[in-house]
Enzyme design. Sequence first.
Site, PDB file in Angstrom:
ATOM      1  N   SER A   8       0.815  -1.353   0.069  1.00 46.32           N
ATOM      2  CA  SER A   8       0.044  -0.004  -0.017  1.00 46.32           C
ATOM      3  C   SER A   8       0.899   1.455   0.221  1.00 46.32           C
ATOM      4  CB  SER A   8      -0.859   0.110   1.273  1.00 46.32           C
ATOM      5  OG  SER A   8      -1.389   1.359   1.241  1.00 46.32           O
ATOM      6  N   HIS A  33      -1.389  -1.417  -4.037  1.00 43.50           N
ATOM      7  CA  HIS A  33      -2.597  -0.835  -3.405  1.00 43.50           C
ATOM      8  C   HIS A  33      -2.708   0.549  -3.268  1.00 43.50           C
ATOM      9  CE1 HIS A  33      -6.197  -1.878  -0.737  1.00 43.50           C
ATOM     10  NE2 HIS A  33      -5.606  -1.199  -0.100  1.00 43.50           N
ATOM     11  N   ASP A  35      -4.893   3.661  -1.565  1.00 42.12           N
ATOM     12  CA  ASP A  35      -6.009   4.096  -0.663  1.00 42.12           C
ATOM     13  C   ASP A  35      -6.640   5.449  -0.710  1.00 42.12           C
ATOM     14  OD1 ASP A  35      -6.105   1.464   1.155  1.00 42.12           O
ATOM     15  OD2 ASP A  35      -3.999   2.180   1.529  1.00 42.12           O
ATOM     16  N   MET A  37      -9.176   8.223   0.498  1.00 36.91           N
ATOM     17  CA  MET A  37      -9.976   8.433   1.704  1.00 36.91           C
ATOM     18  C   MET A  37     -10.482   9.740   1.421  1.00 36.91           C
ATOM     19  SD  MET A  37      -7.416   7.238   4.570  1.00 36.91           S
ATOM     20  CE  MET A  37      -6.691   5.270   4.549  1.00 36.91           C
ATOM     21  N   HIS A  66      -8.545   1.143  -3.348  1.00 38.46           N
ATOM     22  CA  HIS A  66      -9.326   0.949  -2.466  1.00 38.46           C
ATOM     23  C   HIS A  66     -10.046   2.297  -2.342  1.00 38.46           C
ATOM     24  CE1 HIS A  66      -9.726  -0.446   2.252  1.00 38.46           C
ATOM     25  NE2 HIS A  66     -10.731  -0.191   1.535  1.00 38.46           N
ATOM     26  N   MET A  68     -12.113   4.414   0.030  1.00 39.64           N
ATOM     27  CA  MET A  68     -12.713   4.418   1.561  1.00 39.64           C
ATOM     28  C   MET A  68     -13.627   5.839   1.318  1.00 39.64           C
ATOM     29  SD  MET A  68      -9.574   2.979   3.675  1.00 39.64           S
ATOM     30  CE  MET A  68      -8.660   3.238   2.034  1.00 39.64           C
ATOM     31  N   MET A 137     -11.181  -6.168   5.778  1.00 32.45           N
ATOM     32  CA  MET A 137     -10.696  -5.112   6.657  1.00 32.45           C
ATOM     33  C   MET A 137     -10.156  -5.853   8.027  1.00 32.45           C
ATOM     34  SD  MET A 137     -10.115  -2.674   4.462  1.00 32.45           S
ATOM     35  CE  MET A 137      -8.808  -1.638   5.693  1.00 32.45           C
ATOM     36  N   ASP A 175      -6.497  -6.659   4.518  1.00 34.16           N
ATOM     37  CA  ASP A 175      -6.113  -5.283   4.440  1.00 34.16           C
ATOM     38  C   ASP A 175      -5.654  -4.630   5.678  1.00 34.16           C
ATOM     39  OD1 ASP A 175      -5.071  -2.604   3.754  1.00 34.16           O
ATOM     40  OD2 ASP A 175      -7.104  -1.992   2.776  1.00 34.16           O
TER      41      ASP A 175
HETATM   42  C1  DX5 Z   1      -6.289   1.324   5.984  1.00 32.07           C
HETATM   43  C2  DX5 Z   1      -5.902   0.957   4.376  1.00 32.07           C
HETATM   44  C3  DX5 Z   1      -4.762  -0.034   4.624  1.00 32.07           C
HETATM   45  C4  DX5 Z   1      -3.403   0.680   4.807  1.00 32.07           C
HETATM   46  C5  DX5 Z   1      -2.715  -0.712   5.248  1.00 32.07           C
HETATM   47  O1  DX5 Z   1      -7.425   2.097   6.158  1.00 32.07           O
HETATM   48  O2  DX5 Z   1      -6.871   0.585   3.901  1.00 32.07           O
HETATM   49  O3  DX5 Z   1      -4.445  -0.137   2.941  1.00 32.07           O
HETATM   50  O4  DX5 Z   1      -2.704   1.089   3.974  1.00 32.07           O
HETATM   51  O5  DX5 Z   1      -1.614  -0.403   6.361  1.00 32.07           O
HETATM   52  P1  DX5 Z   1      -0.975  -1.056   7.002  1.00 32.07           P
HETATM   53  O6  DX5 Z   1      -0.330  -2.247   6.305  1.00 32.07           O
HETATM   54  O7  DX5 Z   1       0.397  -0.184   7.781  1.00 32.07           O
HETATM   55  O8  DX5 Z   1      -1.929  -1.440   8.311  1.00 32.07           O
HETATM   56 ZN    ZN Z   2      -6.391  -0.426   1.659  1.00 27.28          ZN
END
Ligand code: DX5
Ligand code: ZN
Length: 218
Positions: A8, A33, A35, A37, A66, A68, A137, A175
């Site tokens: 990620s 990956h 993320d 948000m 991903h 969010m 998750m 994840d």
């Molecule tokens: C959390 C994200 C993850 C995050 C994982 O909200 O969706 O993808 O980047 O990070 P680690 O591996 O540090 O938990």
């Molecule tokens: Zn993620």
Amino acid sequence: MPHLIAPSVLAANFGQMDHDVEMLNQSATDWIHVDVMDGRFVPNISFGFPVVHAIQKVAQKPLDVHLMIEQPERYIEQFREAGAENITVHYEACPHLHRTLQQIKAAGAKTGVALNPHTPVALLADVIQDIDLVCLMSVNPGFGGQKFIPHTYQKIKELKSMIQERESRCLIEIDGGVNLENAPLLLSAGADVLVAGSFVFNSKDPVQTIQDLKQLSF
Ligand code: DX5
Ligand code: ZN
């Protein structure tokens, strides 16, 4: 199928994103990956289209995006144009999940659904045939570097049997809080894809860490 590793970039150095993506290109990374948000679905804001596109320009691996975000159906086509190969939306953010999955397919991307830690796997039974990837998750979404929630193992097993019963070809992605200690257990429970952010990027040698995760036998 050998398992896949999806580092990620939330844990990358945003000041040198090209350099970090180049490192992933040279590693055993399968997917990158990404993320996204929105500060509403989760209590954090990461980045949007321009950054996803900038990553895609350098990336030689598929982008596993991903989302969010609330109302992700408003932005599916734009994320596809920005370079997303997999588009994962949250079950909790989609009152018309089936429709949103059709929209992702129509945009030409692979369909992903993420479940928060409190959301039961059973809720996916009637759409499992339409999903390419379920992202379980294993932390509450919003931040990297959180502690892994062990109940995830049970959810993997439940999801695996649902997938088999319904003859779906959907992959199981984990994840949050993944590291070399829990990874073999996740894989033996039935996980297909491991996301790892801080464990990879905070390690001394990220290329080697990715290799270690990739080479795990279980
Ligand atoms: C959390 C994200 C993850 C995050 C994982 O909200 O969706 O993808 O980047 O990070 P680690 O591996 O540090 O938990
Ligand atoms: Zn993620």
